[in-house]
Design a protein around this motif. Sequence first.
Motif, PDB file in Angstrom:
ATOM      1  N   VAL A  53      38.691  -1.197 -80.860  1.00  2.00           N
ATOM      2  CA  VAL A  53      37.202  -0.898 -80.231  1.00  2.00           C
ATOM      3  C   VAL A  53      36.690   0.245 -81.037  1.00  2.00           C
ATOM      4  O   VAL A  53      35.433  -0.069 -81.430  1.00  2.00           O
ATOM      5  N   VAL A  54      37.159   1.080 -81.312  1.00  2.00           N
ATOM      6  CA  VAL A  54      36.509   2.250 -82.133  1.00  2.00           C
ATOM      7  C   VAL A  54      36.181   1.899 -83.507  1.00  2.00           C
ATOM      8  O   VAL A  54      35.036   2.054 -83.958  1.00  2.00           O
ATOM      9  N   THR A  97      28.823   8.249 -81.558  1.00  2.00           N
ATOM     10  CA  THR A  97      29.862   7.413 -81.443  1.00  2.00           C
ATOM     11  C   THR A  97      30.417   6.653 -80.253  1.00  2.00           C
ATOM     12  O   THR A  97      30.461   5.538 -79.583  1.00  2.00           O
ATOM     13  N   LYS A 152      21.075   5.527 -80.045  1.00  2.00           N
ATOM     14  CA  LYS A 152      20.610   4.653 -79.082  1.00  2.00           C
ATOM     15  C   LYS A 152      19.163   4.866 -78.863  1.00  2.00           C
ATOM     16  O   LYS A 152      18.654   6.018 -78.293  1.00  2.00           O
ATOM     17  N   GLU A 183      35.297  -1.317 -84.399  1.00  4.27           N
ATOM     18  CA  GLU A 183      34.251  -2.353 -84.263  1.00  4.27           C
ATOM     19  C   GLU A 183      33.059  -1.819 -83.836  1.00  4.27           C
ATOM     20  O   GLU A 183      31.912  -1.906 -84.189  1.00  4.27           O
ATOM     21  N   THR A 184      33.270  -0.505 -83.183  1.00  7.07           N
ATOM     22  CA  THR A 184      32.061   0.677 -82.995  1.00  7.07           C
ATOM     23  C   THR A 184      31.533   1.011 -84.295  1.00  7.07           C
ATOM     24  O   THR A 184      30.127   1.034 -84.659  1.00  7.07           O
ATOM     25  N   SER A 236      28.828   1.869 -74.450  1.00 10.25           N
ATOM     26  CA  SER A 236      27.798   0.807 -74.501  1.00 10.25           C
ATOM     27  C   SER A 236      28.422  -0.556 -74.538  1.00 10.25           C
ATOM     28  O   SER A 236      27.785  -1.642 -73.934  1.00 10.25           O
ATOM     29  N   GLU A 237      28.726  -0.660 -75.751  1.00  7.76           N
ATOM     30  CA  GLU A 237      29.558  -2.142 -75.986  1.00  7.76           C
ATOM     31  C   GLU A 237      30.551  -2.633 -74.869  1.00  7.76           C
ATOM     32  O   GLU A 237      30.446  -3.720 -74.708  1.00  7.76           O
ATOM     33  N   PHE A 248      30.229  -7.954 -81.010  1.00  5.87           N
ATOM     34  CA  PHE A 248      31.208  -7.145 -80.937  1.00  5.87           C
ATOM     35  C   PHE A 248      32.639  -7.718 -80.526  1.00  5.87           C
ATOM     36  O   PHE A 248      32.883  -7.948 -79.372  1.00  5.87           O
ATOM     37  N   TRP A 292      27.907   4.836 -78.045  1.00  3.75           N
ATOM     38  CA  TRP A 292      27.601   3.392 -78.626  1.00  3.75           C
ATOM     39  C   TRP A 292      28.889   2.554 -78.331  1.00  3.75           C
ATOM     40  O   TRP A 292      28.735   1.460 -77.754  1.00  3.75           O
ATOM     41  N   ALA A 293      30.142   3.307 -78.210  1.00  2.00           N
ATOM     42  CA  ALA A 293      31.343   2.542 -77.808  1.00  2.00           C
ATOM     43  C   ALA A 293      31.434   2.346 -76.478  1.00  2.00           C
ATOM     44  O   ALA A 293      31.644   1.002 -76.106  1.00  2.00           O
ATOM     45  N   HIS A 305      27.791  -0.059 -85.587  1.00  2.00           N
ATOM     46  CA  HIS A 305      26.978   1.219 -85.125  1.00  2.00           C
ATOM     47  C   HIS A 305      27.333   2.387 -85.916  1.00  2.00           C
ATOM     48  O   HIS A 305      27.595   3.609 -85.317  1.00  2.00           O
TER      49      HIS A 305
END
Length: 507
Positions: free
Chosen positions: A358-359, A312, A489, A361-362, A318-319, A414, A315-316, A366
């Motif tokens: 943000v978390v 997680t 990923k 949305e991650t 990365s976004e 995102f 992914w966070a 994802h």
Amino acid sequence: MDFSSSLSTLIFYYVVATVIPVVYILTKLRSKPSGRLPPGPRPWPLIGNILQVGKNVNESFSELAKIHGPLMTLHLGWRTTVVASSPAMARQVLQTQDQSLSARTMIEAAKCLEYGENSLVWRDCVPRWRTLRRICTTQLFTVKRLEALHQLRREQVRSMMGAIYKSTSAPLDIGHAAFLTSFNMVGNMLFSKDMFDWDESEKSKEFKKALNEMLFVGGKPNWADYFPFLNPFDPQGIRKEMTRIFRIMFAVFDQYIDERLKSGTRSEEEDKDFLDILLQSKTETGEKLTKFEITRFFYDLFTAGSETTSNTIEWAMSEIIRNPMVMEKARDELDKVVGKERRVQESDIDNLPYLHAVVKETFRLHPVSSLLIHHRALNSCEIEGYVIPKDAQVFVNVWAIGRDPNVWREPERFFPERFMDSDVEYKGQNFELLPFGSGRRMCPGIPLAHKIVHVVVATLLQCFDWQLPNGQNPEKLDMSAKFGITLQKAEHLIAIPTPRLPHHIYN
């Protein structure tokens, strides 16, 4: 290949070719459901819909659901499978029919060395499962216990920050750094010891290699799971490999338990770690948990507590790197709330609403557990007029729900701002956001995951600027995923850190 092995192979395929049609016909005659199944694609004889499912199962299920509806039947080999792909259907599976659909179909990989029979993840809701669940919710993941172990987590974040600082301007695998940090957090909470060091000792390398192999081997489609008559043959060697991997991992846990049994458990409540608690816990029959049971339980805690959280975090980040405006907003919030003269702490998390967004949305885009670990019908039940037959396996496609245009505006974008004025949370009450599931099978470690993900992402953002190597354009960052036990990923996030706080903060 020598003659004997060739002959064995020929005999095996001859037996399979002879037995499959007979067993299949008998099985279908005995298991034909008495009611109407949810709609789905027409299955092929013998193999069902397997050929319609690609390597990223969550995506295949999502595409099929667009055709056949949010409650869909598939026949994966000989297993009747129902897939829920909308918040309404997820509510039916995880809440309305929670009791009827709370069992598990234990995959072959989980049966090795009796892991599944002692697992919180794979065991049915029998008395021993309820005992482990009660220990988690009332002793391990309570606010009081997590607060008592706060300093251990803080020290691991400091170690991560220091290690990154020492390698400034060199490309860093952010997912690997997050994994080491979260794994050592869990190790300290369980054993009061680091599991890995940043210099990669031989012991840590062996364990980490075994864990990576487990995620790869355990996540491979296993023909024996779809065609149960293949179980004795282990045609892909998955049971053999998982047994080898489990032996390596369980031996490490056994060593720590033996050391604690020799030195004695601690009696002062504030000094206890999870191992002390488990060694002193009683089962439903009044007996203490055995070393054998604790070893298997630890595997669940380590996998859920480190692999899922580190994925997680990757992914966070990365976004965030891919969306400079998101990075700027999150960093401005950190600078205003925390400032630049100290590191962000867990106590700051509640005052960082944009970081929360943000978390969330991650988690939406994802979800690491993209298909919640499947449920099994204890008995036949009904959803929306359709029958879910006894022993059917039921998936909830959280990945599809998070990208449903009927639920989310611009679902592929995102956009953390969508959560700034929203009451939607990820604790099981809102069925449009279910990274941890819901109902009696919901992950009990949410309070710990919440703390680790937020504080690690906040620290990486506050303490460092990030650039992609070789002048790579952030907007073109590869965001493809690799399906397995967790949704990873496909290409690890590699970025170059540059300190952005006064140097004394990193010491």
